[in-house]
Motif scaffolding. Structure first.
Motif, PDB file in Angstrom:
ATOM      1  N   SER A   1      34.091  29.231-100.270  1.00 47.80           N
ATOM      2  CA  SER A   1      35.357  28.994 -99.571  1.00 47.80           C
ATOM      3  C   SER A   1      35.150  28.072 -98.384  1.00 47.80           C
ATOM      4  O   SER A   1      34.081  27.985 -97.820  1.00 47.80           O
ATOM      5  CB  SER A   1      35.948  30.315 -99.074  1.00 47.80           C
ATOM      6  OG  SER A   1      36.234  31.152-100.143  1.00 47.80           O
ATOM      7  N   TYR A   2      36.209  27.390 -98.044  1.00 43.94           N
ATOM      8  CA  TYR A   2      36.159  26.578 -96.847  1.00 43.94           C
ATOM      9  C   TYR A   2      35.871  27.456 -95.645  1.00 43.94           C
ATOM     10  O   TYR A   2      36.307  28.594 -95.584  1.00 43.94           O
ATOM     11  CB  TYR A   2      37.478  25.842 -96.645  1.00 43.94           C
ATOM     12  CG  TYR A   2      37.667  24.686 -97.592  1.00 43.94           C
ATOM     13  CD1 TYR A   2      38.903  24.443 -98.168  1.00 43.94           C
ATOM     14  CD2 TYR A   2      36.620  23.842 -97.912  1.00 43.94           C
ATOM     15  CE1 TYR A   2      39.099  23.388 -99.033  1.00 43.94           C
ATOM     16  CE2 TYR A   2      36.804  22.778 -98.776  1.00 43.94           C
ATOM     17  CZ  TYR A   2      38.034  22.548 -99.325  1.00 43.94           C
ATOM     18  OH  TYR A   2      38.220  21.507-100.172  1.00 43.94           O
ATOM     19  N   ASP A   3      35.152  26.893 -94.714  1.00 44.07           N
ATOM     20  CA  ASP A   3      34.687  27.654 -93.560  1.00 44.07           C
ATOM     21  C   ASP A   3      35.236  27.015 -92.297  1.00 44.07           C
ATOM     22  O   ASP A   3      34.667  26.069 -91.786  1.00 44.07           O
ATOM     23  CB  ASP A   3      33.168  27.656 -93.550  1.00 44.07           C
ATOM     24  CG  ASP A   3      32.601  28.387 -92.352  1.00 44.07           C
ATOM     25  OD1 ASP A   3      33.350  29.116 -91.673  1.00 44.07           O
ATOM     26  OD2 ASP A   3      31.410  28.231 -92.099  1.00 44.07           O
ATOM     27  N   LYS A   4      36.375  27.481 -91.815  1.00 46.49           N
ATOM     28  CA  LYS A   4      36.924  26.977 -90.567  1.00 46.49           C
ATOM     29  C   LYS A   4      36.232  27.658 -89.397  1.00 46.49           C
ATOM     30  O   LYS A   4      36.157  28.877 -89.358  1.00 46.49           O
ATOM     31  CB  LYS A   4      38.417  27.276 -90.484  1.00 46.49           C
ATOM     32  CG  LYS A   4      39.281  26.444 -91.398  1.00 46.49           C
ATOM     33  CD  LYS A   4      40.745  26.730 -91.115  1.00 46.49           C
ATOM     34  CE  LYS A   4      41.635  25.902 -92.007  1.00 46.49           C
ATOM     35  NZ  LYS A   4      43.061  26.127 -91.694  1.00 46.49           N
ATOM     36  N   VAL A   5      35.746  26.888 -88.482  1.00 47.94           N
ATOM     37  CA  VAL A   5      35.117  27.432 -87.280  1.00 47.94           C
ATOM     38  C   VAL A   5      36.032  27.096 -86.114  1.00 47.94           C
ATOM     39  O   VAL A   5      36.127  25.949 -85.701  1.00 47.94           O
ATOM     40  CB  VAL A   5      33.709  26.851 -87.057  1.00 47.94           C
ATOM     41  CG1 VAL A   5      33.086  27.500 -85.826  1.00 47.94           C
ATOM     42  CG2 VAL A   5      32.839  27.105 -88.280  1.00 47.94           C
ATOM     43  N   ILE A   6      36.719  28.117 -85.616  1.00 44.34           N
ATOM     44  CA  ILE A   6      37.738  27.914 -84.594  1.00 44.34           C
ATOM     45  C   ILE A   6      37.217  28.397 -83.244  1.00 44.34           C
ATOM     46  O   ILE A   6      36.771  29.541 -83.127  1.00 44.34           O
ATOM     47  CB  ILE A   6      39.033  28.674 -84.947  1.00 44.34           C
ATOM     48  CG1 ILE A   6      39.519  28.280 -86.342  1.00 44.34           C
ATOM     49  CG2 ILE A   6      40.096  28.430 -83.891  1.00 44.34           C
ATOM     50  CD1 ILE A   6      39.926  26.837 -86.475  1.00 44.34           C
ATOM     51  N   PHE A   7      37.287  27.526 -82.254  1.00 45.92           N
ATOM     52  CA  PHE A   7      36.891  27.882 -80.888  1.00 45.92           C
ATOM     53  C   PHE A   7      38.117  28.231 -80.064  1.00 45.92           C
ATOM     54  O   PHE A   7      39.150  27.591 -80.178  1.00 45.92           O
ATOM     55  CB  PHE A   7      36.183  26.708 -80.212  1.00 45.92           C
ATOM     56  CG  PHE A   7      34.768  26.506 -80.652  1.00 45.92           C
ATOM     57  CD1 PHE A   7      34.483  25.970 -81.898  1.00 45.92           C
ATOM     58  CD2 PHE A   7      33.718  26.840 -79.826  1.00 45.92           C
ATOM     59  CE1 PHE A   7      33.178  25.776 -82.310  1.00 45.92           C
ATOM     60  CE2 PHE A   7      32.409  26.652 -80.223  1.00 45.92           C
ATOM     61  CZ  PHE A   7      32.136  26.117 -81.467  1.00 45.92           C
ATOM     62  N   GLY A   8      38.005  29.231 -79.200  1.00 46.47           N
ATOM     63  CA  GLY A   8      39.022  29.527 -78.202  1.00 46.47           C
ATOM     64  C   GLY A   8      38.692  28.817 -76.903  1.00 46.47           C
ATOM     65  O   GLY A   8      37.790  27.984 -76.858  1.00 46.47           O
TER      66      GLY A   8
ATOM     67  N   TYR B   1      30.541  37.001 -88.970  1.00 46.22           N
ATOM     68  CA  TYR B   1      29.508  37.025 -87.949  1.00 46.22           C
ATOM     69  C   TYR B   1      30.104  36.667 -86.594  1.00 46.22           C
ATOM     70  O   TYR B   1      31.029  35.866 -86.498  1.00 46.22           O
ATOM     71  CB  TYR B   1      28.405  36.023 -88.279  1.00 46.22           C
ATOM     72  CG  TYR B   1      27.506  36.424 -89.420  1.00 46.22           C
ATOM     73  CD1 TYR B   1      27.933  36.320 -90.740  1.00 46.22           C
ATOM     74  CD2 TYR B   1      26.227  36.902 -89.182  1.00 46.22           C
ATOM     75  CE1 TYR B   1      27.109  36.685 -91.790  1.00 46.22           C
ATOM     76  CE2 TYR B   1      25.386  37.269 -90.219  1.00 46.22           C
ATOM     77  CZ  TYR B   1      25.839  37.154 -91.520  1.00 46.22           C
ATOM     78  OH  TYR B   1      25.023  37.514 -92.556  1.00 46.22           O
TER      79      TYR B   1
ATOM     80  N   TYR C   1      29.342  34.657 -83.238  1.00 45.72           N
ATOM     81  CA  TYR C   1      28.488  33.601 -82.709  1.00 45.72           C
ATOM     82  C   TYR C   1      28.840  33.341 -81.246  1.00 45.72           C
ATOM     83  O   TYR C   1      29.998  33.440 -80.849  1.00 45.72           O
ATOM     84  CB  TYR C   1      28.714  32.287 -83.476  1.00 45.72           C
ATOM     85  CG  TYR C   1      27.976  32.174 -84.785  1.00 45.72           C
ATOM     86  CD1 TYR C   1      28.411  32.848 -85.919  1.00 45.72           C
ATOM     87  CD2 TYR C   1      26.864  31.349 -84.905  1.00 45.72           C
ATOM     88  CE1 TYR C   1      27.746  32.725 -87.121  1.00 45.72           C
ATOM     89  CE2 TYR C   1      26.194  31.209 -86.103  1.00 45.72           C
ATOM     90  CZ  TYR C   1      26.637  31.901 -87.207  1.00 45.72           C
ATOM     91  OH  TYR C   1      25.976  31.769 -88.396  1.00 45.72           O
TER      92      TYR C   1
ATOM     93  N   LEU D   1      30.788  33.489 -93.436  1.00 42.15           N
ATOM     94  CA  LEU D   1      29.806  32.702 -94.178  1.00 42.15           C
ATOM     95  C   LEU D   1      30.008  32.969 -95.660  1.00 42.15           C
ATOM     96  O   LEU D   1      29.592  33.976 -96.185  1.00 42.15           O
ATOM     97  CB  LEU D   1      28.382  33.068 -93.758  1.00 42.15           C
ATOM     98  CG  LEU D   1      28.003  32.692 -92.329  1.00 42.15           C
ATOM     99  CD1 LEU D   1      26.548  33.036 -92.064  1.00 42.15           C
ATOM    100  CD2 LEU D   1      28.241  31.221 -92.068  1.00 42.15           C
ATOM    101  N   MET D   2      30.708  32.045 -96.332  1.00 41.94           N
ATOM    102  CA  MET D   2      30.971  32.202 -97.757  1.00 41.94           C
ATOM    103  C   MET D   2      30.566  30.933 -98.473  1.00 41.94           C
ATOM    104  O   MET D   2      30.781  29.839 -97.987  1.00 41.94           O
ATOM    105  CB  MET D   2      32.458  32.488 -97.995  1.00 41.94           C
ATOM    106  CG  MET D   2      32.935  33.771 -97.318  1.00 41.94           C
ATOM    107  SD  MET D   2      34.688  34.068 -97.529  1.00 41.94           S
ATOM    108  CE  MET D   2      34.749  34.375 -99.288  1.00 41.94           C
ATOM    109  N   LYS D   3      29.982  31.070 -99.625  1.00 41.48           N
ATOM    110  CA  LYS D   3      29.443  29.909-100.322  1.00 41.48           C
ATOM    111  C   LYS D   3      30.522  29.101-101.020  1.00 41.48           C
ATOM    112  O   LYS D   3      30.359  27.922-101.259  1.00 41.48           O
ATOM    113  CB  LYS D   3      28.407  30.352-101.355  1.00 41.48           C
ATOM    114  CG  LYS D   3      27.141  30.909-100.735  1.00 41.48           C
ATOM    115  CD  LYS D   3      26.110  31.222-101.787  1.00 41.48           C
ATOM    116  CE  LYS D   3      24.821  31.740-101.151  1.00 41.48           C
ATOM    117  NZ  LYS D   3      23.787  32.024-102.163  1.00 41.48           N
TER     118      LYS D   3
ATOM    119  N   ARG E   1      32.849  33.906 -87.516  1.00 42.55           N
ATOM    120  CA  ARG E   1      32.704  32.952 -88.611  1.00 42.55           C
ATOM    121  C   ARG E   1      32.385  33.662 -89.915  1.00 42.55           C
ATOM    122  O   ARG E   1      31.473  34.479 -89.980  1.00 42.55           O
ATOM    123  CB  ARG E   1      31.581  31.984 -88.279  1.00 42.55           C
ATOM    124  CG  ARG E   1      31.381  30.922 -89.302  1.00 42.55           C
ATOM    125  CD  ARG E   1      30.230  30.019 -88.937  1.00 42.55           C
ATOM    126  NE  ARG E   1      30.072  28.976 -89.936  1.00 42.55           N
ATOM    127  CZ  ARG E   1      29.027  28.178 -90.033  1.00 42.55           C
ATOM    128  NH1 ARG E   1      28.026  28.304 -89.192  1.00 42.55           N
ATOM    129  NH2 ARG E   1      28.968  27.260 -90.970  1.00 42.55           N
TER     130      ARG E   1
END
Lengths: 114, 113
Positions: free
Chosen positions: B97-104, B32, B34, B93-95, B91
């Protein structure tokens, strides 16, 4: 409903001192994150957690430790603070596995290490 | 994880539409897009997100190209209070797996009177 609450809001440490930053969320979210923000560098992920008792490293984990003993709390520890850890720290949370699951952020902790 | 590219800064006249571009050429099918913004030193604020279709809410519109390699955030009538740094992230969205949210580093938008 307070959302994501970070304590303290401000802190000044001397080099070598230790401290713990607390993040608390009341939204029953599974995921929690710790970011640091330095001027001109955006947000960098330190550690994160996908549930109670689990943690994982982010982009810049060195010098930090975390714990997620309770689902609503995510603690960030600095065992021996260094001037390079002067930053603004943000905590965030989000639910797991839902399409409409943006991150909810706290208002930050401003840490100065002298 | 897909990465994003944004211009470092943009200006927009007050009352005009602000169009903020984002390139995410390596995005995967289940990732997705965001958008968040950060005013001064406050915590980032969620704006909008989407997968394939264009989206609109009370704050903004999100236009995603058909190949999903880029998107545009549109603030229809920018005000001085919209001056902020805008972050585009992708991002998964997986139930399980780890979900890394990386900002630039984001785009610094200045709304000019």
């Amino acid at each position: 409903n307070a959302g994501v609450t970070q304590t303290p809001k401000f802190r000044v440490l001397k080099t070598g001192q230790s401290m713990t930053l607390l993040c608390a969320q009341d939204m029953n979210h599974e995921y929690m994150y710790w970011y640091r923000q330095d001027p001109g560098m955006g947000l960098r992920l330190i550690h994160y957690s996908v549930g109670e008792g689990t943690t994982a490293k982010g982009e810049v984990p060195d010098g930090y430790n975390v714990s997620r003993l309770k689902k609503q709390n995510f603690l960030l520890g600095l065992e021996s603070a260094a001037p390079s850890q002067t930053s603004v720290y943000f905590c965030a949370s989000s639910p797991l596995g839902q399409r409409d699951s943006p991150l909810h952020f706290g208002n930050g902790t401003r840490l100065t290490v002298t | 994880d897909a990465k994003t590219t944004q211009p470092p800064s943009m200006d927009c006249a007050e009352g005009r539409a602000a169009n903020l571009p984002c390139n995410h050429s390596t995005i995967s099918g289940n990732e997705y897009v965001y958008w968040y913004r950060q005013i001064h030193s406050q915590g980032p604020q969620y704006i909008i997100h989407g997968l394939k279709n264009n989206e609109t809410n009370e704050m903004a519109s999100l236009i995603i190209t058909e190949d999903r390699k880029s998107s545009t955030l549109i603030l229809p009538h920018a005000t001085l209070r919209d001056t902020a740094v805008y972050y585009c992230i992708v991002r998964v969205l997986m139930k399980t797996s780890y979900d890394k949210v990386i900002f630039g580093p984001g785009t610094s938008l200045s709304v000019i009177p």
